[in-house]
Design a protein around this motif. Sequence first.
Motif, mmCIF file in Angstrom:
data_model
loop_
_atom_site.group_PDB
_atom_site.id
_atom_site.type_symbol
_atom_site.label_atom_id
_atom_site.label_comp_id
_atom_site.label_asym_id
_atom_site.label_seq_id
_atom_site.Cartn_x
_atom_site.Cartn_y
_atom_site.Cartn_z
ATOM 1 N N THR A 805 0.807 -1.229 0.000
ATOM 2 C CA THR A 805 0.000 0.000 0.000
ATOM 3 C C THR A 805 0.838 1.275 0.000
ATOM 4 O O THR A 805 0.299 2.353 -0.263
ATOM 5 N N ILE A 842 -4.591 4.808 5.585
ATOM 6 C CA ILE A 842 -4.990 4.493 4.223
ATOM 7 C C ILE A 842 -6.139 5.376 3.736
ATOM 8 O O ILE A 842 -7.105 5.641 4.461
ATOM 9 N N LYS A 844 -9.375 6.420 1.363
ATOM 10 C CA LYS A 844 -10.539 5.630 0.958
ATOM 11 C C LYS A 844 -10.460 5.192 -0.500
ATOM 12 O O LYS A 844 -10.986 4.130 -0.867
ATOM 13 N N LEU A 847 -8.099 2.293 -0.458
ATOM 14 C CA LEU A 847 -8.827 1.190 0.189
ATOM 15 C C LEU A 847 -9.806 0.541 -0.784
ATOM 16 O O LEU A 847 -9.955 -0.681 -0.815
ATOM 17 N N SER A 878 -5.991 2.173 9.839
ATOM 18 C CA SER A 878 -5.906 1.459 8.568
ATOM 19 C C SER A 878 -6.201 -0.019 8.747
ATOM 20 O O SER A 878 -6.867 -0.644 7.909
ATOM 21 N N LEU A 882 -8.841 -2.104 6.624
ATOM 22 C CA LEU A 882 -8.379 -3.166 5.729
ATOM 23 C C LEU A 882 -9.081 -4.485 6.022
ATOM 24 O O LEU A 882 -9.445 -5.227 5.102
ATOM 25 N N ALA A 886 -12.050 -3.816 3.341
ATOM 26 C CA ALA A 886 -11.421 -4.472 2.193
ATOM 27 C C ALA A 886 -11.468 -5.987 2.291
ATOM 28 O O ALA A 886 -11.370 -6.684 1.282
#
Length: 921
Positions: A805, A842, A844, A847, A878, A882, A886
């Motif tokens: 990332t 992170i 968006k 992400l 984050s 994640l 995610a």
Amino acid sequence: MSDTKRVYRFGSDAGGADITEGASSMNYTLGGKGANLAEMCRIGLPVPGGYTITCQTCMEYSSAGNVWPEGALAEIEEATRDLEARMGKRLGDPQDPLLVSVRSGAPFSMPGMMDTVLNLGLTDASAEGLIAQTGAPHFVWDSYRRFIQMFSDVVMGVDGDLFENALTEKRLVAGVKTDAELSADELHELVGEFKRIFCEHVSGEEHPELIQNGAVAFPQDPSIQLKLAIEAVFGSWMNERACIYRKANGIPDDLGTAVNVQAMAYGNKGETSATGVAFTRNPANGARERYGDFLVNAQGEDVVAGIRNTVPIQKLAEYPALKQAADDLERIFQILENHFHDMCDIEFTIEQGKLWMLQTRVGKRTATAALRIAIEMVEEGLIDKETAVRRIDPAQLDQLLHPQFDTSAKVEVLARGLNASPGAAVGEVVFSSDDAVAAAAEGRPCILVRWETNPDDLKGMVAAEGILTSHGGKTSHAAVIARGMGAPCVCGVEAIHIDAAAKEARVAGTDVVLHEGDIISIDGTQGIVVLGAVPLVSVELTGDLETILTWADEIRLEAGSTHPYHVRVNADNPEDAELALGFGAEAIGLCRTEHMFLGDRKQLIQDFILSDDTRVREDVLARLLAVQTEDFLKMFRVMDNREVVVRLIDPPLHEFLDAPRELEVYLTKREAAGAPEEELAGLRARLRRIDGMAEMNPMLGLRGVRLSFVFPELPLMQVRAVASAAAALIRDEGLVPKPEVMVPLVALASEQVQMRAVCEQVIDEVAGEYGVALDIPVGTMLELPRACITADEIAQDADFFCFGTNDLTQTTFGFSRDDAESKFIPIYLHKKLLDVNPFETIDKGVLELVRMAVEKGRSVKADMHNGVCGEHGGDPASIKALFNVAGVDYVSCSPYRVPIARLAAAQAKLEAEAGAVHLDR
């Protein structure tokens, strides 16, 4: 008129009856202070009457350019009249005046960052009336001079030192040491002096409402005092220290502050009165004991400002006139803990023996205390394990990983103070906040040494390694802020006499004089100061931290869970791998093979890249194969039966080569020195070769999988080293190595197809040579938007995905991560173009690319394993996004952040189970 309710009433009236229109659940409307004042009323605690103006009113006022929303002033006027009726007193009444405090109160605790005005309502006439009514001129003139000073400083922006200087001069002339020793007449004289200072430094053009008889005068109309004070408290939401504090603590700027207008309770009415700040448990170590300070015959600001040395809260009951109030306070401590199920921080005043509660909130605490309190409350049945895990701030665990004094070092204590905030620090002495910032910018660790800090020192406190003050108690500004930041702090070191102007400090009882730049060490756990540098050591994961992390692991890895949340580590050598296992890592999520080429081996990789001689390159490859195989043997032994994701060589080519300009300078020096022509010819050829390989944008150039196609021998060598080490351990030592090969910076499915074929060919060859079966997955590192968008195509030939990332953020934004953070991201954050630094937490958009790739990959292979190994893998915010947004299977981070990731992963799992999954940015 707006239908929006802007004012909520709370508190006891003159007859002891209570009213409340709010509750603790309304902290985004009433601020933390207002919501908890209302809650204390709801559970029957003694709270002086008042009202709260909402946070939303503050934001409307500020957003409109400091213009009051329609109807707001009328509602405040109505609430003021209601408060007067409830208290049976009137603001400005010359016989029996009502006096109020005007305090800030944001939704999140921001101790000392915003403004307060006390004793509002005092005027020349009401002061005389109050004297007649109480028969206490000393109390009245003391309160009036405090009000003038605070109103002038907070509301009108007059330099507070002007008043402090006048107060100091008055004490010197009177021959006394403390303000309380000044006579009523001397305090009356100070009132006149303070009003004169006010008139000299306030502009009538800016404040025409203050002009009387053609000149500026201190306002004698309480309604004007109140309006200006409320506006000043609203304005303090955007002062520098508040903005710095919000940024440091991740508090949004658009929440605003509420304003609490409350009838005054006086702790400065003689020996039967007192004021204090206390915690229901020790916020430094979590011990189940009362903790705090109080002062007899004082106001609350005296305690937190550190201008007088306070008395420990345990001694309150030793004062006969305060014994009943002490007993009442002890009872209230328990009521609050039982109600809020947490350690509470309180402010109280005892007025002529009567206890009044002025504030409560969940108390800030060190990481050590947070762990101890959470565990003990589980044992006491106040909370469950899940609540205990939720309650620990993952970022706060850094405090426990911070260094401590090496116990084997011989330490001679220079001075002692209060152990205000744990941890140890070593640095240069600096005497101002600006000097601390400057030292930190130059990479010089420093200790901020102050008489006592104030909210304007926040930037220096953030910059310094630790804080030392000569005054103040454990609830002083320095102590509270340092604990919240996790910075070591020693307060109240009375032996140190500071001359900030001369930038030196003398240590009483010694001949030591500390000058700016001298090295000292402080230990905030023991409360000691040491001359010179003391060796520091880190602590181990034991005791309370181990208990909480064990509970966290039970939650995130719950038996039978369909989606456990795993934590791996980024490690490139056996030492880091072993350290990470001690910190609870389950596997290695990223082994960066290029890090194995550093040091003496860098010359080998340079020779391979730059040489045109086939024999030289073959010799270099053979030597690299030998050392890399040995590296992997050591790594796989440490990580026996645990996955180790080995990334093939990734970084830009220039990182392995000499800097061309430095080489050019060296060549020129060798020419000037008359070096042999053969040597010079070699240097010139080398320079031409390096210049010929230069790239305009190396981070988007010859790196990652592209290196493997330009120099195909490199991946062959690396995969052979991985496979050979695994095969040898299986055959010769009976171990169970679990390497996984990862291809970096893939943009095209075709790149993965060809690299997988190369990897599998080498793995099969090695398996045959050693006579063992090798099962080594080959996956892809997704670092480019195109790879995420076409993840379903890449997944056809990938056994797993791992998201880099750092590069994915770089390529999504088009930001150079090597330059953006120093060049323009700070400006973007300041101008609110960005809410957070996307390389830290992170974004968006990034992400969403990860989420999309995970979904696409699983659409091809339902059991596709997905991880994240960038810096975001160690950032709590984050981590939660994640896992929960995610849908990754694991995060991988540096060894020292593994405990943080374990806790954050457990909290993410609890949030997911509670259906509280969201992303604010």
